[in-house]
Scaffold this motif. Structure first.
Motif, PDB file in Angstrom:
ATOM      1  N   TYR A  44     -12.296   1.556 -11.992  1.00  0.00           N
ATOM      2  CA  TYR A  44     -11.088   1.047 -11.327  1.00  0.00           C
ATOM      3  C   TYR A  44     -11.383   0.126 -10.140  1.00  0.00           C
ATOM      4  O   TYR A  44     -10.552  -0.725  -9.808  1.00  0.00           O
ATOM      5  N   GLY A  47      -8.741   0.462  -4.648  1.00  0.00           N
ATOM      6  CA  GLY A  47      -7.303   0.233  -4.795  1.00  0.00           C
ATOM      7  C   GLY A  47      -6.516   1.506  -4.618  1.00  0.00           C
ATOM      8  O   GLY A  47      -7.026   2.503  -4.087  1.00  0.00           O
ATOM      9  N   ARG A  48      -5.264   1.479  -5.103  1.00  0.00           N
ATOM     10  CA  ARG A  48      -4.338   2.587  -4.871  1.00  0.00           C
ATOM     11  C   ARG A  48      -3.621   2.952  -6.168  1.00  0.00           C
ATOM     12  O   ARG A  48      -3.224   2.083  -6.939  1.00  0.00           O
ATOM     13  N   ASP A  51       0.765   3.126  -5.696  1.00  0.00           N
ATOM     14  CA  ASP A  51       1.042   2.624  -4.343  1.00  0.00           C
ATOM     15  C   ASP A  51       1.103   3.749  -3.326  1.00  0.00           C
ATOM     16  O   ASP A  51       1.814   3.645  -2.317  1.00  0.00           O
ATOM     17  N   ALA A  54      -4.900   6.326  -2.223  1.00  0.00           N
ATOM     18  CA  ALA A  54      -6.072   5.452  -2.135  1.00  0.00           C
ATOM     19  C   ALA A  54      -7.329   6.309  -2.197  1.00  0.00           C
ATOM     20  O   ALA A  54      -7.474   7.253  -1.417  1.00  0.00           O
ATOM     21  N   THR A 170      -3.138  -0.401  -8.336  1.00  0.00           N
ATOM     22  CA  THR A 170      -3.105  -1.716  -7.700  1.00  0.00           C
ATOM     23  C   THR A 170      -4.437  -1.976  -7.022  1.00  0.00           C
ATOM     24  O   THR A 170      -4.803  -1.264  -6.078  1.00  0.00           O
ATOM     25  N   PRO A 171      -5.210  -2.964  -7.492  1.00  0.00           N
ATOM     26  CA  PRO A 171      -6.495  -3.257  -6.847  1.00  0.00           C
ATOM     27  C   PRO A 171      -6.306  -3.728  -5.410  1.00  0.00           C
ATOM     28  O   PRO A 171      -5.313  -4.375  -5.075  1.00  0.00           O
ATOM     29  N   SER A 172      -7.268  -3.394  -4.568  1.00  0.00           N
ATOM     30  CA  SER A 172      -7.229  -3.857  -3.184  1.00  0.00           C
ATOM     31  C   SER A 172      -7.486  -5.354  -3.133  1.00  0.00           C
ATOM     32  O   SER A 172      -8.248  -5.901  -3.932  1.00  0.00           O
ATOM     33  N   GLN A 173      -6.851  -5.994  -2.175  1.00  0.00           N
ATOM     34  CA  GLN A 173      -7.074  -7.411  -1.946  1.00  0.00           C
ATOM     35  C   GLN A 173      -8.039  -7.590  -0.778  1.00  0.00           C
ATOM     36  O   GLN A 173      -8.038  -6.794   0.159  1.00  0.00           O
TER      37      GLN A 173
END
Length: 224
Positions: A44, A47-48, A51, A54, A170-173
């Motif tokens: 993965y 990310g979270r 949402d 984490a 949701t992948p981290s940016q």
């Protein structure tokens, strides 16, 4: 079916798995890591989940979610102090607790690293963000995520609406601006913040991250 296969069937990974060099990570931590966690992190990335959850990662984009960053040691120090002063009951020896994740509401996820030399049998514990509650899951982190996101396991400390939608990741940016020091960002009671925001005409989501402009308005309104 392995735990990681069950999780990926439930919650699709973001794309191509990444390859992590685990030897230096484990050397930096001075401990071996659970096999399921390595597969989870490789599959993965940082990310979270939904949402809300984490999981700390060797490639975490800030110190707050980086597996080899300062957060696990800081949190363990806080737990030691709480146990020493009898402020909040800690059901596990703080020296066996290693923070491995966090939630949008301020709870932390821990490995219970007992036995220390058998990481594949470590359990998962969760503490209440602003209270004495704890929850312990008799299984590994990947199984915990799978059963929580599927609704099979109900963690009393988590919001009831956590599994109302299809599980997602949701992948981290990348973070382009250095975050403020940890001590300069005290935790906020998000329930109180959301109630204040709605009372003052802001459109605030029921769960997930509170938009930065709403938090800024809250902080401005509550300056000493």
């Amino acid at each position: 079916m392995t735990d990681i296969n069950a999780l990926t069937r439930l919650c699709a990974p973001p794309g191509t798995p990444i390859s992590i060099r685990w030897e230096p990570v484990e050397a930096a931590l001075a401990m071996a890591l659970p096999t399921d966690y390595k597969l989870l992190a490789d599959t993965y990335g940082p990310g979270r989940f939904n949402d809300y959850l984490a999981v700390f990662h060797p490639h975490g984009v800030t110190e707050y979610v980086n597996l080899t960053g300062p957060m696990p040691a800081r949190i363990r120090g806080q737990l030691r102090e709480q146990a020493r002063r009898g402020l909040i009951p800690v059901p596990h020896d703080p020296d066996t607790l290693f923070a491995i994740g966090s939630t949008d509401n301020g709870e932390y996820l821990f490995w219970v690293t007992d036995p220390a030399d058998d990481p594949d049998h470590w359990r998962v514990a969760v503490n209440e963000a602003r209270g004495p509650g704890w929850y312990t899951f008799d299984g590994n982190l990947t199984a915990f995520l799978t059963t929580v996101l599927s609704g099979q396991t109900r963690v009393p400390l988590f919001p009831r609406g956590l599994t109302d939608r299809t599980p997602g990741f949701t992948p981290s940016q990348p973070v382009l601006v250095k975050p403020q020091p940890f001590q300069d960002q005290p935790p906020i009671d998000t329930a109180a913040l959301r109630a204040w925001a709605r009372a003052n005409g802001y459109d605030v989501p029921l769960r997930g991250r509170v938009p930065a402009h709403i938090r800024a308005a809250w902080e401005e309104a509550h300056k000493a």
